[in-house]
Design a protein around this motif. Structure first.
Motif, PDB file in Angstrom:
ATOM      1  N   VAL A 164       0.712  -1.328   0.240  1.00 49.95           N
ATOM      2  CA  VAL A 164       0.253  -0.100   0.015  1.00 49.95           C
ATOM      3  C   VAL A 164       0.874   1.211  -0.038  1.00 49.95           C
ATOM      4  CG1 VAL A 164      -0.249  -0.017   2.381  1.00 49.95           C
ATOM      5  CG2 VAL A 164      -1.777   1.085   1.299  1.00 49.95           C
ATOM      6  N   ARG A 165       2.073   1.038   0.540  1.00 52.24           N
ATOM      7  CA  ARG A 165       2.853   2.454   0.594  1.00 52.24           C
ATOM      8  C   ARG A 165       3.528   2.861  -0.797  1.00 52.24           C
ATOM      9  NH1 ARG A 165       7.997   3.516   0.445  1.00 52.24           N
ATOM     10  NH2 ARG A 165       8.598   1.350  -0.050  1.00 52.24           N
ATOM     11  N   VAL A 166       3.873   1.608  -1.308  1.00 50.08           N
ATOM     12  CA  VAL A 166       4.369   2.123  -2.683  1.00 50.08           C
ATOM     13  C   VAL A 166       3.303   2.224  -3.678  1.00 50.08           C
ATOM     14  CG1 VAL A 166       5.450   0.991  -4.802  1.00 50.08           C
ATOM     15  CG2 VAL A 166       6.558   0.836  -2.339  1.00 50.08           C
ATOM     16  N   ALA A 167       2.229   1.618  -3.467  1.00 51.68           N
ATOM     17  CA  ALA A 167       0.812   1.907  -4.372  1.00 51.68           C
ATOM     18  C   ALA A 167       0.356   3.433  -4.307  1.00 51.68           C
ATOM     19  CB  ALA A 167      -0.095   1.071  -4.096  1.00 51.68           C
ATOM     20  N   THR A 168       0.573   3.928  -2.743  1.00 57.37           N
ATOM     21  CA  THR A 168      -0.093   5.329  -2.626  1.00 57.37           C
ATOM     22  C   THR A 168       1.111   6.373  -3.250  1.00 57.37           C
ATOM     23  OG1 THR A 168      -0.956   4.577  -0.745  1.00 57.37           O
ATOM     24  CG2 THR A 168      -0.560   6.839  -0.902  1.00 57.37           C
ATOM     25  N   GLU A 169       2.231   5.849  -3.098  1.00 60.39           N
ATOM     26  CA  GLU A 169       3.307   6.871  -3.845  1.00 60.39           C
ATOM     27  C   GLU A 169       3.060   6.928  -5.454  1.00 60.39           C
ATOM     28  OE1 GLU A 169       5.589   8.936  -2.749  1.00 60.39           O
ATOM     29  OE2 GLU A 169       5.681   8.143  -0.527  1.00 60.39           O
ATOM     30  N   TRP A 170       2.844   5.739  -5.774  1.00 59.32           N
ATOM     31  CA  TRP A 170       2.688   5.823  -7.203  1.00 59.32           C
ATOM     32  C   TRP A 170       1.168   6.408  -7.802  1.00 59.32           C
ATOM     33  CZ3 TRP A 170       6.124   6.032 -10.911  1.00 59.32           C
ATOM     34  CH2 TRP A 170       7.283   5.173 -10.713  1.00 59.32           C
ATOM     35  N   ALA A 171       0.211   6.374  -7.035  1.00 66.13           N
ATOM     36  CA  ALA A 171      -0.867   6.825  -7.164  1.00 66.13           C
ATOM     37  C   ALA A 171      -0.999   8.356  -6.983  1.00 66.13           C
ATOM     38  CB  ALA A 171      -1.957   6.468  -6.288  1.00 66.13           C
ATOM     39  N   THR A 172      -0.175   8.994  -6.204  1.00 66.49           N
ATOM     40  CA  THR A 172       0.059  10.456  -5.846  1.00 66.49           C
ATOM     41  C   THR A 172       0.607  10.970  -7.186  1.00 66.49           C
ATOM     42  OG1 THR A 172       0.217  10.080  -3.584  1.00 66.49           O
ATOM     43  CG2 THR A 172       1.172  12.223  -4.500  1.00 66.49           C
ATOM     44  N   ARG A 173       1.501  10.283  -7.663  1.00 69.03           N
ATOM     45  CA  ARG A 173       2.199  10.760  -9.052  1.00 69.03           C
ATOM     46  C   ARG A 173       1.214  10.505 -10.047  1.00 69.03           C
ATOM     47  NH1 ARG A 173       7.312  11.547  -9.383  1.00 69.03           N
ATOM     48  NH2 ARG A 173       7.547  11.123 -11.626  1.00 69.03           N
ATOM     49  N   ALA A 174       0.309   9.514 -10.194  1.00 70.57           N
ATOM     50  CA  ALA A 174      -0.498   9.455 -11.222  1.00 70.57           C
ATOM     51  C   ALA A 174      -1.747  10.669 -11.299  1.00 70.57           C
ATOM     52  CB  ALA A 174      -1.280   8.314 -11.473  1.00 70.57           C
ATOM     53  N   ALA A 175      -1.965  11.077  -9.832  1.00 67.05           N
ATOM     54  CA  ALA A 175      -3.032  12.136  -9.825  1.00 67.05           C
ATOM     55  C   ALA A 175      -2.422  13.448 -10.303  1.00 67.05           C
ATOM     56  CB  ALA A 175      -3.382  12.105  -8.270  1.00 67.05           C
ATOM     57  N   SER A 176      -1.182  13.552  -9.943  1.00 66.93           N
ATOM     58  CA  SER A 176      -0.477  15.094 -10.140  1.00 66.93           C
ATOM     59  C   SER A 176      -0.428  15.034 -11.469  1.00 66.93           C
ATOM     60  CB  SER A 176       1.005  14.992  -9.456  1.00 66.93           C
ATOM     61  OG  SER A 176       0.728  14.992  -7.704  1.00 66.93           O
ATOM     62  N   HIS A 177       0.198  14.044 -12.468  1.00 62.76           N
ATOM     63  CA  HIS A 177       0.575  14.152 -13.614  1.00 62.76           C
ATOM     64  C   HIS A 177      -0.876  14.492 -14.401  1.00 62.76           C
ATOM     65  CE1 HIS A 177       4.537  13.373 -13.924  1.00 62.76           C
ATOM     66  NE2 HIS A 177       4.305  12.181 -13.264  1.00 62.76           N
ATOM     67  N   ALA A 178      -2.007  13.661 -14.106  1.00 59.90           N
ATOM     68  CA  ALA A 178      -3.504  13.717 -14.518  1.00 59.90           C
ATOM     69  C   ALA A 178      -3.920  15.137 -14.299  1.00 59.90           C
ATOM     70  CB  ALA A 178      -4.196  12.505 -14.073  1.00 59.90           C
TER      71      ALA A 178
END
Length: 294
Positions: A243-257
């Motif tokens: 979940v920690r790594v998933a959250t980091e990548w999801a944060t990036r996805a949301a920022s880029h999007a």
């Protein structure tokens, strides 16, 4: 996205809490659970006493420090670089200066002065490309605390592949074909295929972006490609139960999007970016909820 959102919701039900960094307004932060090394057997370094340390540099869209994107080789198209220096909790307020240099220049391209508050355990500082991406080149950052060099770091924004005799619009058009396929895969909820196709498109997008940044929606397309790549890695981390790594990548996805949706002009493409931004924010919300579960 439905399968990934469902998997994220499942993590809400099974994952324990993870403690993250708490940021202060000046970029300093505290890491409550971090265990610090000691000097000898009794005393830990303060920022002013420590030997020159290593500052980590990550790239992102909105200036957030992203542990999964710490690298010494940054892809072209980065909007911001963020440096982080972590140290033992400061015993008292201390003046700090962060300087960024490009390609070994003696004159900094960015200088930021601040005060590290007592108790802070680190300092972040960002440099951005303003209305566009940062130019390619070698970026060096130094953290000067109490007048003493405390930490340094470096990363190189790599130049994209040369376009040769081709026109930037031709390179862009070819990359857009891969992006259309990536968005079609995304619409079918195949995030692995979407991410792979976006990664294939990314070099051509970067080359065209460097050669002709005025091309229609090219920054939005670049950010959308990075969002799809980040979503692919989010799903991979969710499938692994991390979940920690998933959250980091999801944060990036949301920022880029979010950036893509904010700058997109073409009406049809903006429908995609709006959907992508909404999906990534919902996914991030679920993952943050998973982290908050005790």
């Amino acid at each position: 996205m439905i399968r990934t959102l469902t998997a994220a919701l499942a993590l809400v039900l099974v994952c324990g809490a993870l403690t993250g960094a708490v940021a202060d307004g000046d970029g300093a932060f505290r890491l409550p659970t971090l265990q610090w090394p000691t000097v000898g057997s009794t005393q830990a370094h303060t920022p002013a006493e420590a030997p020159v340390g290593r500052a980590q540099i990550s790239w992102s869209s909105l200036g957030e420090f992203s542990p999964v994107a710490v690298t010494e080789k940054t892809p072209y198209g980065a909007l911001t670089l963020t440096a982080r220096y972590v140290f033992v909790a400061a015993a008292a307020d201390m003046p700090a200066r962060v300087e960024w240099r490009l390609d070994g220049s003696e004159t900094p391209v960015s200088v930021a002065d601040s005060v590290i508050s007592a108790g802070a355990e680190g300092l972040d500082n960002s440099i951005s490309g303003g209305d566009g991406v940062l130019p390619a080149g070698a970026y060096d950052v130094t953290f000067i605390i109490n007048g003493t060099l405390a930490a340094a770091g470096t990363t190189t924004i790599q130049a994209p592949p040369p376009i040769g005799n081709r026109q930037p619009a031709e390179v862009y058009a070819a990359a857009l074909q891969s992006m259309v396929s990536a968005l079609n895969a995304y619409s079918k909820e195949d995030l692995q295929q979407a991410g792979q196709l976006a990664a294939q498109a990314a070099p051509g997008i970067a080359s065209a972006l460097q050669a002709a940044p005025q091309l229609p929606d090219i920054l939005a397309v670049s950010e959308a490609a990075h969002a799809l790549i980040a979503l692919q890695r989010t799903e991979t981390a969710i499938d692994a139960g991390d979940v920690r790594v998933a959250t980091e990548w999801a944060t990036r996805a949301a920022s880029h999007a979010g950036i893509a949706d904010g700058v997109a002009q073409d009406a049809e493409f903006k429908e995609w970016t709006t959907r992508l931004a909404a999906d990534t924010l919902e996914l991030l919300r679920l993952l943050l909820q998973a982290q908050a579960q005790g």
